[in-house]
Design a protein around this motif. Structure first.
Motif, PDB file in Angstrom:
ATOM      1  N   SER A   1       0.679  -1.061  -0.133  1.00  0.00           N
ATOM      2  CA  SER A   1       0.043   0.149  -0.017  1.00  0.00           C
ATOM      3  C   SER A   1       0.823   1.118  -0.135  1.00  0.00           C
ATOM      4  O   SER A   1       0.445   2.289  -0.688  1.00  0.00           O
ATOM      5  CB  SER A   1      -0.961   0.046   1.181  1.00  0.00           C
ATOM      6  OG  SER A   1      -1.800  -1.073   1.395  1.00  0.00           O
TER       7      SER A   1
ATOM      8  N   ARG B   1      -0.455   3.661   8.689  1.00  0.00           N
ATOM      9  CA  ARG B   1      -0.793   1.978   8.559  1.00  0.00           C
ATOM     10  C   ARG B   1      -2.097   2.054   8.696  1.00  0.00           C
ATOM     11  O   ARG B   1      -2.848   2.066   9.622  1.00  0.00           O
ATOM     12  CB  ARG B   1       0.087   1.426   9.634  1.00  0.00           C
ATOM     13  CG  ARG B   1      -0.429  -0.019   9.594  1.00  0.00           C
ATOM     14  CD  ARG B   1      -0.122  -0.791   8.537  1.00  0.00           C
ATOM     15  NE  ARG B   1      -0.314  -2.271   8.627  1.00  0.00           N
ATOM     16  CZ  ARG B   1      -0.423  -2.885   7.455  1.00  0.00           C
ATOM     17  NH1 ARG B   1      -0.582  -2.539   6.342  1.00  0.00           N
ATOM     18  NH2 ARG B   1      -0.711  -4.199   7.842  1.00  0.00           N
TER      19      ARG B   1
ATOM     20  N   THR C   1      -5.760  -3.436   5.050  1.00  0.00           N
ATOM     21  CA  THR C   1      -6.695  -3.561   4.136  1.00  0.00           C
ATOM     22  C   THR C   1      -7.072  -4.896   3.848  1.00  0.00           C
ATOM     23  O   THR C   1      -6.145  -5.811   3.739  1.00  0.00           O
ATOM     24  CB  THR C   1      -6.697  -2.779   2.876  1.00  0.00           C
ATOM     25  OG1 THR C   1      -5.573  -3.091   2.396  1.00  0.00           O
ATOM     26  CG2 THR C   1      -6.784  -1.324   3.251  1.00  0.00           C
TER      27      THR C   1
ATOM     28  N   ASP D   1      -3.604  -3.256  -5.443  1.00  0.00           N
ATOM     29  CA  ASP D   1      -3.049  -3.363  -4.277  1.00  0.00           C
ATOM     30  C   ASP D   1      -4.093  -4.656  -3.232  1.00  0.00           C
ATOM     31  O   ASP D   1      -5.187  -4.486  -3.321  1.00  0.00           O
ATOM     32  CB  ASP D   1      -3.214  -2.044  -3.460  1.00  0.00           C
ATOM     33  CG  ASP D   1      -2.545  -2.213  -2.068  1.00  0.00           C
ATOM     34  OD1 ASP D   1      -1.814  -3.185  -1.871  1.00  0.00           O
ATOM     35  OD2 ASP D   1      -2.921  -1.397  -1.049  1.00  0.00           O
ATOM     36  N   VAL D   2      -3.439  -5.542  -2.896  1.00  0.00           N
ATOM     37  CA  VAL D   2      -4.095  -6.741  -2.327  1.00  0.00           C
ATOM     38  C   VAL D   2      -3.755  -7.194  -0.896  1.00  0.00           C
ATOM     39  O   VAL D   2      -2.857  -6.494  -0.607  1.00  0.00           O
ATOM     40  CB  VAL D   2      -3.574  -8.208  -3.220  1.00  0.00           C
ATOM     41  CG1 VAL D   2      -3.887  -7.896  -4.729  1.00  0.00           C
ATOM     42  CG2 VAL D   2      -2.054  -8.324  -3.062  1.00  0.00           C
TER      43      VAL D   2
HETATM   44 MG    MG Z   1      -1.871  -3.090   2.188  1.00  0.00          MG
END
Ligand code: MG
Ligand code: GDP
Length: 488
Positions: A73, A303, A306, A330-331
């Motif tokens: 991220s 931070r 996700t 973005d995984v």
């Molecule tokens: Mg992330």
């Protein structure tokens, strides 16, 4: 309905003459065959040109992969910061709550330990945190000598009292983010002692599609301020800022306190190595203000865990990729989420694989039996050998070099964790080279196709250095993209 005599005039015209000899027939067939081949070739050329055109028009797809907390991220944020200024500016304010929450979480972590230490029944096992637990813990060899009890005073009791409101504020903010609890790690290594790992496990996460950014964007349009929800949000934001501001001095006193520092040291709780650490000098003064607006650096360092896959479209405005559109995915990186990666593989153009190399002495949050570096190696092997990815360029970021340096300087020896490292020099350069070589070997032995080994040593929280790296990466992805098109 038709009659037997119905014959297409075109077929009739092209039909061979009735008195054709064998030679004439062979010659005719050859000619027809040649014509067909030329025609087929033209068709194919047109088809390929179309495909190439279409391909260049479709966005360039880049997947950010790596274990949880590898920096995916953050890398995405760097892309946005460098190439999509407008979107970045709009999102900035939504990050305020996340950053406030990061700060509060660090303080609550300290308060938790303080509570335990100051409560007589909590036992006197400080300093005995076992390294099995610990992300940033030291090897077992560093076991501490018997220590004198920590000397708490009225000051600490007061700090605990005055900072108590931060606990409920933490809960409120998590709720506003739409947070879920982070699943407690499956582990046999629970020692009952506060540890960095435990602090990490108390983390929470949000669903990437839960719209947390929209929910936290109070001025995402004047109209939203006018409606009731917008107003309520503004009031809540104000209250949060107020509570934090009123706690600012106490937070600073708590962090600067020698006894507290000694307590954290004995517990081997390295908050400064945890993601989302905002207690560095100047942080509190800046963040715990009523009118706080996050800086670029704050957003990059924030931070937020996700779940799910986030898609980000970036229209490159400058640089070699100017005019092209990129789709960055973005995984979620934790083990249970990796199955969700697969569907993104078959038409992806490039992968940026992040391996945090400062983690050689840490365990996975989701499975504390697994060393994080080993997990990165395994994941890397899986990616290199995946046949669906044979078209994709793969770029490796050996990330968190800054943390690696900090860790090595604090006395952690790589050879205590990676025996094959042996007596090599325990400095960033040597260690990074050593790990890079291992990744290269894995790629070489498992690659589904021959591809160059592209590696960068990164600290993606350093936005300036990362911008340079991304420039190189972008150009290389683009070049292979164009080469593919030319080859067609
Ligand atoms: Mg992330
Ligand atoms: N010190 C340092 N922190 C980093 C680096 N890369 C990421 N982080 C921090 O590590 C945390 C996790 O990063 P994130 O990008 O969310 O990881 P993800 O789970 O792979 O998406 C964040 O708080 C980042 O600020 C780095 O190179 N150095």
């Amino acid at each position: 309905m038709g009659h037997a005599s119905d014959v297409d005039p075109l077929t009739q015209a092209l039909a061979p003459p009735p008195d054709e000899t064998d030679e004439q027939r062979a010659e005719r067939l050859q000619k027809e065959e040649r014509a067909r081949r030329v025609s087929d070739e033209i068709d194919e050329q047109i088809r390929q040109e179309r495909a190439a055109l279409k391909k260049q028009k479709r966005p360039i797809k880049v997947l950010l992969l790596g274990q949880s907390e590898s920096g995916k991220s953050t890398t995405l944020k760097n892309f946005q910061l460098a190439y999509a200024g407008q979107a970045w500016a709009e999102e900035r304010i939504a990050w305020r709550t996340v950053i406030q929450l990061n700060l509060i979480r660090s303080v609550v972590n300290i308060l938790d330990v303080l509570n335990q230490e100051m409560t007589p029944t909590a036992g006197d096992d400080s300093g005995s945190s076992d390294s099995e637990d610990g992300p940033p813990a030291r090897p077992a060899t560093a076991s501490s000598a018997p220590t004198t009890p920590l000397r708490f005073s009225e000051k600490h009791r007061l700090l605990r009292l005055r900072l108590a409101p931060l606990r409920s504020l933490q809960g409120d903010l998590q709720m506003r983010l739409g947070a879920c609890d982070w699943p407690t790690p499956k582990s046999g290594a629970e020692s009952g002692v506060e540890s960095t790992a435990k602090a990490r496990a108390q983390d929470f996460f949000v669903w990437s599609n839960a719209g947390w950014k929209a929910a936290l964007r109070p001025n995402g349009g004047r109209r939203s301020l006018e409606d009731a929800r917008g107003r309520r949000r503004a009031v809540e934001d104000g209250e949060t800022a107020e509570v934090l501001a009123s706690c600012a001095e106490d937070i600073k006193t708590l962090w600067a306190d020698d006894v507290v520092q000694e307590m954290l040291h004995r517990r081997r709780l390295r908050l400064d190595l945890l993601p989302g650490f905002f207690l560095q000098s100047g942080d509190v003064d800046r963040i715990a203000r009523r009118d706080y607006t996050p800086s670029d650096d704050d957003v990059v360092r924030a931070r937020l865990r996700t779940l799910g896959v986030q898609e980000h479209r970036i229209h490159f405005e400058s640089g070699p990729a100017a005019g092209t559109e990129w789709c960055l995915y973005d995984v979620g990186g934790s083990r249970t989420q990796r199955a969700a990666w697969q569907p993104y593989f078959d038409d992806c153009d490039a992968i940026i694989f992040l391996a945090p190399i400062s983690c050689f002495d840490e365990k996975l949050a989701e499975d504390r039996n697994v060393n994080r570096l080993e997990d990165s190696f395994a994941l890397w092997k899986m990616i290199c050998s995946n046949k669906l990815l044979s078209r994709a360029q793969i770029i490796l970021f050996l990330n968190k070099c800054d943390l690696l340096e900090k860790k090595l300087k604090s006395g952690v020896r790589v050879r205590d964790w990676v025996t094959s490292f042996g007596n090599r020099k325990n400095d960033v350069q040597t260690v990074a080279q050593y790990f890079a070589q291992h990744f290269k070997e894995i790629a070489k032995q498992n690659a589904s196709v021959l591809r160059p080994f592209r590696v960068h040593l990164t600290s993606v929280i350093d936005t300036q250095a990362t911008a340079l790296t991304l420039g190189v990466v972008g150009e290389s992805i683009l070049r292979s993209q164009l080469r593919d098109a030319d080859l067609l």
